[in-house]
Motif scaffolding. Structure first.
Motif, short mmCIF file in Angstrom:
data_model
loop_
_atom_site.label_atom_id
_atom_site.label_comp_id
_atom_site.label_asym_id
_atom_site.label_seq_id
_atom_site.Cartn_x
_atom_site.Cartn_y
_atom_site.Cartn_z
N TRP A 101 -11.38 -4.87 -10.49
CA TRP A 101 -12.75 -5.13 -10.94
C TRP A 101 -12.75 -5.17 -12.45
O TRP A 101 -12.35 -4.20 -13.10
N ILE A 108 -15.38 -8.11 -2.36
CA ILE A 108 -14.16 -7.29 -2.21
C ILE A 108 -12.93 -8.20 -2.16
O ILE A 108 -11.92 -7.93 -2.82
N LYS A 133 -8.90 2.41 -3.88
CA LYS A 133 -9.95 1.40 -3.91
C LYS A 133 -9.87 0.50 -2.67
O LYS A 133 -10.89 0.12 -2.11
N TYR A 134 -8.64 0.18 -2.27
CA TYR A 134 -8.49 -0.68 -1.08
C TYR A 134 -9.01 0.03 0.16
O TYR A 134 -9.66 -0.58 1.01
N GLY A 157 -11.31 2.37 0.24
CA GLY A 157 -12.77 2.37 0.13
C GLY A 157 -13.36 1.03 0.54
O GLY A 157 -14.31 0.96 1.32
N SER A 158 -12.75 -0.07 0.02
CA SER A 158 -13.24 -1.41 0.34
C SER A 158 -13.20 -1.65 1.84
O SER A 158 -14.13 -2.19 2.43
N GLY A 204 -11.65 5.88 -6.57
CA GLY A 204 -10.51 5.03 -6.93
C GLY A 204 -10.69 4.42 -8.31
O GLY A 204 -9.76 4.40 -9.12
N SER A 205 -11.89 3.95 -8.61
CA SER A 205 -12.15 3.34 -9.92
C SER A 205 -11.98 4.36 -11.03
O SER A 205 -11.46 4.04 -12.10
N GLY A 260 -17.04 4.90 2.28
CA GLY A 260 -16.29 3.84 1.60
C GLY A 260 -16.69 3.69 0.14
O GLY A 260 -15.85 3.60 -0.74
N ILE A 261 -18.00 3.71 -0.11
CA ILE A 261 -18.47 3.55 -1.50
C ILE A 261 -17.99 4.73 -2.35
O ILE A 261 -17.51 4.53 -3.47
N ILE A 272 -15.97 0.11 3.57
CA ILE A 272 -17.27 -0.52 3.33
C ILE A 272 -17.47 -1.71 4.26
O ILE A 272 -18.50 -1.85 4.92
N LEU A 304 -14.34 4.28 -3.04
CA LEU A 304 -14.15 3.19 -4.00
C LEU A 304 -14.43 3.67 -5.43
O LEU A 304 -13.67 3.38 -6.36
#
Lengths: 542, 459
Positions: free
Chosen positions: A443, A429, B430-431, B433-434, B95-96, B88-89, B437, B92
């Motif tokens: 990513w 991350i 995404k942040y 989510g990260s 977000g992707s 979180g996953i 996680i 994420l």
């Protein structure tokens, strides 16, 4: 304790053994984008051209300096290493061996054509296969040899007017005279030494070098670089902290085995002392490299192969304090000995020279944090892997007799994998944050990051299986070995197998065959132990 | 147990989870191998990372994550880590998806003093402009062209109807080498060309040089010397150079040899098959061929993988004639009363404003040609002057501009700055989510650790 004394004595005696090249090593040289001591330049040059750090007992600096002084002699010596058989055939060389004289190669009628073919490959910007890599190496070897014996590679004097330093043939006035005094001092030192003994540097030579350095520095003090750093780099070259570290680890390992065998407390204590001394030397070596290069010691394969076993030892020592499991440090010591010896055995794959970084890698904060964390997670997995090897060995010997050892080692494997998973997830991350910060892409499916993710997924699958009892003690040990293959792929394979590209028939370059053999051997080991154990466990469950 | 419960139990199975985790790993591994095979990240994206396979496994993963959390309801304190990490996953991945769907990832390349208001992205379009009345050009066809996923073939061509005419795309090479052959021509409008050799004991180079019709001169810098072909006598440029002057109707060329210090070294006349001794390190210039009129025949050799000099090329058929056209190279088609311009090229998206490149600077590692750092001075429409450097991007109007690379001329002077341009509405998702996680996994293992320590002390 006596052993330690002997070790220290050996250490200091090796440092005080002066050879004729020794004073010259202190000269600063501008090479490959940075200022370094001539000693480093000479070692790197001899390593590239001859494939070793010394030539027939002569130090690299002595050899490289005499290339300049007596080129007519050296051009006839077999100093150019060609390892690739295909290249030897292409050059129509029938003589055996792998060392050839520059004269022989420069005069080879096929050389021009072969170099032209390499040039054609380059214009098409194709990835080079092992044959062309060998041709490219030969081109570099010959070019460097020529540049040294004409003196143009020896850029020893900073030029206040431009960024490029002046090379030996371009020196004029007092600098030229100062250099001639060095040459004279060097030749006199050799001719005044008794025949058959190793020549010693004379006081005049030392004085001439000191005078040259003082004059060169006064021309452009800010360009001449940090004297302490140059001195430290030479110290690193001579001291070999990593070699001493693995010697200490080896003694520590033997002490620990003895302690486990005979239950001797003294041996156990001695093991810990040597382990800590080795660890201190290991840390010292990394700190030195970091100080010299001005960046954390994880920017190439060589550095990670030193950094990871350091982490393995660190985790092992911490876990051993918590879990009171004696196997941890001895396994970690084996890993560290293996890795550190490897760095000395494979200098072409694990290149120890300190190269300047690519522009995008110069933001040190995010880069260093994420690489440090990811590689340290590999250390935790490496520890689990080594323990897994040991546990399988116990299973093979006698599952009942070693039940206690198996149980505590499995516990340590589980713990190591957990530490590794948290660190790897965090590191990946952070890598995303770095990529986002530097490229605007969180990513990007870059192979390096993708394989780190695949390794993480492998261990996550293992932990999930453990959760529902699909995997127990034996499965955990076997899994830690199998999953480590993913770490090897992420750590080494991406650069050496995928990076070289599938088109270059990557096998055969960069030690891929050895690493593959290592992985396959372990997979076979796991299969064998499983096969042996399966009928046994059947009987037991009945 | 109701059907819904059974379904949830099925998807909440940890055995299935282990399978899905491994499946994602396997597909990703195939992706990295695909990238290595084609030496191109874009192919791996198209064929693997954004393939139905990947979407299917990721979809399955999300279903399982949701199912397992429902299954564990009502959550207890020791579920905290597990719930945080799994949510979180999911966040994420959402977000992707937002980035993928609504984000922009492209680049702009401009020279010093130039302005740009468009971003170039990787997606490709096929656009046809037509001038039916002989004056104005109008776009009459504009569609995405993904020839990797839907390759046109002779059996299944892509047909573009153009009123009465028909344009067919019948073949496509994703990676191809451009191969230009120069042949003598009868057409007096064709430009002259020479083939020459530069030779000394260390160098042996043979090259073609053809005068471009639109330009006054053509040149080739070969390291030891520059060779220039021109219709008129040129002044020295400050490099070791051989200038060849073409004179219409003559079978010989005039030549001038200049030194680095701009002094004239030699001059005279040279005919085909003659050799001039330049005097630089025994370097000889040999004129192998001189064609007063030459035509260039371009063909594309397919390659199985990408190299920096390959390009994509498509084969068009129009009015029975075949045309191979490279990516971003316009194809002009003329009829008696109408004309078409066909472009198979990268999509351009409007920025909504213009960015100006004022200056570009580059620092090299001492004594080498390797770039250590480089940066661009740009001005935004509101007159702000900003320096974009490695790791110090410019954020403006929802876009982020990163210094990504540059182009140099033959003398190593930077001429073009390349910025990567990015708009990522999914970034903060995404942040978040990260963060969840990492927090979740720490909590997860920390709780385990506490439990395990207690157990350890009890024994």
């Amino acid at each position: 304790m006596k052993l330690l004394g002997v070790l220290l004595l050996a250490l200091f005696s090796s440092v005080s053994l002066a050879d004729i090249g020794r004073p010259l090593e202190n000269l600063a040289i501008q090479d490959a984008g940075r200022v370094k001591p001539l000693g480093t330049f000479a070692q790197e040059s001899l390593q590239l051209i001859y494939g070793k750090k010394t030539f027939e007992g002569k130090s690299a600096t002595e050899v490289v300096f005499t290339w300049l002084l007596i080129p007519d002699h050296w051009i006839k010596q077999p100093v150019v290493e060609i390892r690739h058989h295909g290249l030897k055939e292409a050059l129509n060389i029938t003589s055996p061996g792998k060392y050839f004289s520059p004269e022989e190669l420069f005069g080879n009628p096929r050389l021009g054509l072969i170099l032209q073919e390499l040039q054609n490959q380059r214009t098409r910007q194709e990835k080079l296969n092992p044959y062309y890599q060998a041709v490219a190496r030969l081109e570099n070897q010959l070019a460097l040899f020529r540049a040294i014996f004409t003196g143009v590679a020896l850029r020893l004097v900073p030029d206040p007017a431009t960024d490029t330093w002046k090379a030996v043939p371009d020196l004029d006035g007092p600098m030229r005279e100062a250099f001639q005094r060095i040459s004279k001092g060097f030749v006199d030192s050799i001719s005044n030494s008794p025949v058959g003994s190793k020549p010693k540097p004379s006081a005049e030579l030392q004085a001439a070098v000191d005078d040259f350095i003082a004059q060169a520095r006064s021309l452009a003090p800010e360009k001449y670089g940090d004297n302490t750093k140059l001195k430290m780099e030479l110290h690193l070259n001579h001291f070999h902290p990593f070699k001493w570290a693995w010697v200490c680890y080896l003694i520590a390992f033997l002490c620990m085995v003895a302690a486990m065998g005979w239950g001797s407390r003294a041996a156990d204590r001695g093991g810990w002392i040597f382990l800590l001394v080795g660890f201190a030397l290991h840390t010292y070596g990394m700190a030195l490299r970091s100080y010299i290069s001005g960046r954390p010691p994880v920017s190439n394969m060589y550095e990670t192969v030193i950094w990871v076993p350091w982490g393995v030892l660190l985790f092992a020592m911490i876990l051993e304090r918590v879990q009171k499991n004696k196997m941890l440090t001895s396994c970690a010591a084996v890993v560290a000995i293996f890795c550190l010896i490897l760095t000395d055995l494979a200098p072409t794959v694990l290149d120890k020279s300190l190269h300047p970084l690519e522009p995008v890698l110069r933001s040190t904060f995010w880069l260093s944090t994420h690489v440090l964390i990811i590689t340290i997670s590999y250390a935790a997995f490496f520890l689990a892997f080594a323990l897994g090897d040991l546990v399988l060995f116990y299973y093979l010997k006698d599952e009942q007799k070693y039940a206690r050892q198996i149980q505590s080692a499995t516990q340590s494997i589980y713990r190591s994998i957990q530490i590794g998973v948290v660190l790897l997830a965090f590191g990946i991350i952070l890598g995303g944050i770095w990529a986002d910060y530097s490229w605007g892409r969180f990513w990007g499916w870059d192979p390096k990051e993708t394989w780190a993710l695949i390794a993480l997924l492998g261990y996550l699958a293992l932990l999930h299986c453990k959760l529902v009892g699909l995997v127990r003690g034996f499965g955990m040990a076997a899994g830690s070995i199998v999953a480590f293959a993913l770490v090897i792929m992420a750590w080494y394979g991406v650069n050496m197998v995928l990076g070289a590209g599938l088109h270059t028939y990557g096998f055969g370059a960069g030690g891929v065959e050895y690493v593959t053999a290592f992985v396959v051997a372990h997979l076979l080991y796991v299969t064998y132990v499983s096969a042996v154990r399966y009928p046994r466990s059947k009987i037991q469950s009945k | 147990m109701s059907l819904a419960e059974k379904i949830i139990k099925f998807f909440a199975s940890i055995k299935l989870a282990a399978f899905t985790i491994l499946a994602i790993g396997v597909v990703s591994a195939v992706g990295t191998i695909t990238e290595a095979k084609y030496n191109d990240a874009d192919m791996a994206n198209k064929l693997v990372y954004h393939s139905p396979w990947m979407y299917a496994v990721l979809g399955l993963l999300i279903i399982q994550l949701v199912a397992v959390m429902i299954d564990r309801w009502p959550w207890k304190q020791h579920h905290a880590g597990f719930v945080l990490a799994h949510i979180g996953i999911i966040i994420l991945l959402i977000g992707s998806w937002v980035t993928q769907r609504y984000g922009i990832d492209g680049s702009i390349a401009f020279g010093i003093g130039e302005a740009r208001n468009m971003v170039l992205v990787k997606d490709r379009d096929l656009i046809v402009f037509a001038s039916l009345d002989g004056t104005e050009m109008r776009a009459i066809y504009d569609a995405p062209a993904d020839f990797v996923r839907q390759p046109p073939t002779a059996e299944k061509p892509l047909i573009v109807p153009l009123g009465g005419d028909e344009l067919r795309i019948v073949d496509h090479h994703q990676f191809a080498f451009r191969d230009a052959q120069i042949n003598a021509s009868e057409d007096p409008n064709d430009a002259p060309a020479i083939r020459f050799q530069l030779e000394n004991p260390n160098v042996n180079m043979t090259e073609w040089l053809r005068l471009d019709r639109s330009r006054k001169r053509s040149e080739l810098d070969l390291g030891p010397a520059k060779v220039v072909l021109s219709p008129e006598v040129l002044p020295p440029s400050g490099q070791n150079e051989v200038v060849l002057v073409v004179k219409p109707g003559q079978s010989t060329l005039d030549y001038l040899i200049y030194n680095k210090d701009k002094s004239l070294r030699k001059k005279g006349q040279v005919a085909q098959a003659e050799t001039i001794d330049t005097g630089w390190m025994g370097l000889k210039f040999r004129l192998l061929r001189y064609l007063p009129h030459a035509e260039e025949k371009v063909s594309y050799q397919p390659m199985s993988y990408f190299t920096p000099v390959t390009t994509s090329a498509a084969k068009f058929v129009f009015n029975g004639r075949e045309h191979w056209v490279a990516l971003n190279q316009p194809l002009k088609l003329y009829m008696k009363d109408r004309a078409y311009v066909v472009i198979y090229g990268n999509r351009q998206l409007p920025l909504g404003f213009a960015l100006n490149l004022k200056e570009f600077r580059m620092d090299k590692y001492q004594g080498t040609n390797r770039a250590a750092t480089y940066e661009s001075d740009v001005t935004t429409p509101d007159g702000q002057a900003v320096t974009i450097s490695m790791n110090e991007p410019l954020k403006y109007a929802g876009f982020t501009f990163y210094q990504s690379s540059f182009e140099q001329d033959d003398s190593g002077r930077p001429t073009v700055s390349v910025l990567s341009v990015n708009k990522d509405p999914g970034r903060w998702i995404k942040y978040l989510g990260s963060f969840l996680i990492v927090l979740g996994s720490v909590v997860l293992f920390w709780f385990k650790r506490v439990k395990w320590l207690k157990k350890g002390s009890a024994v």
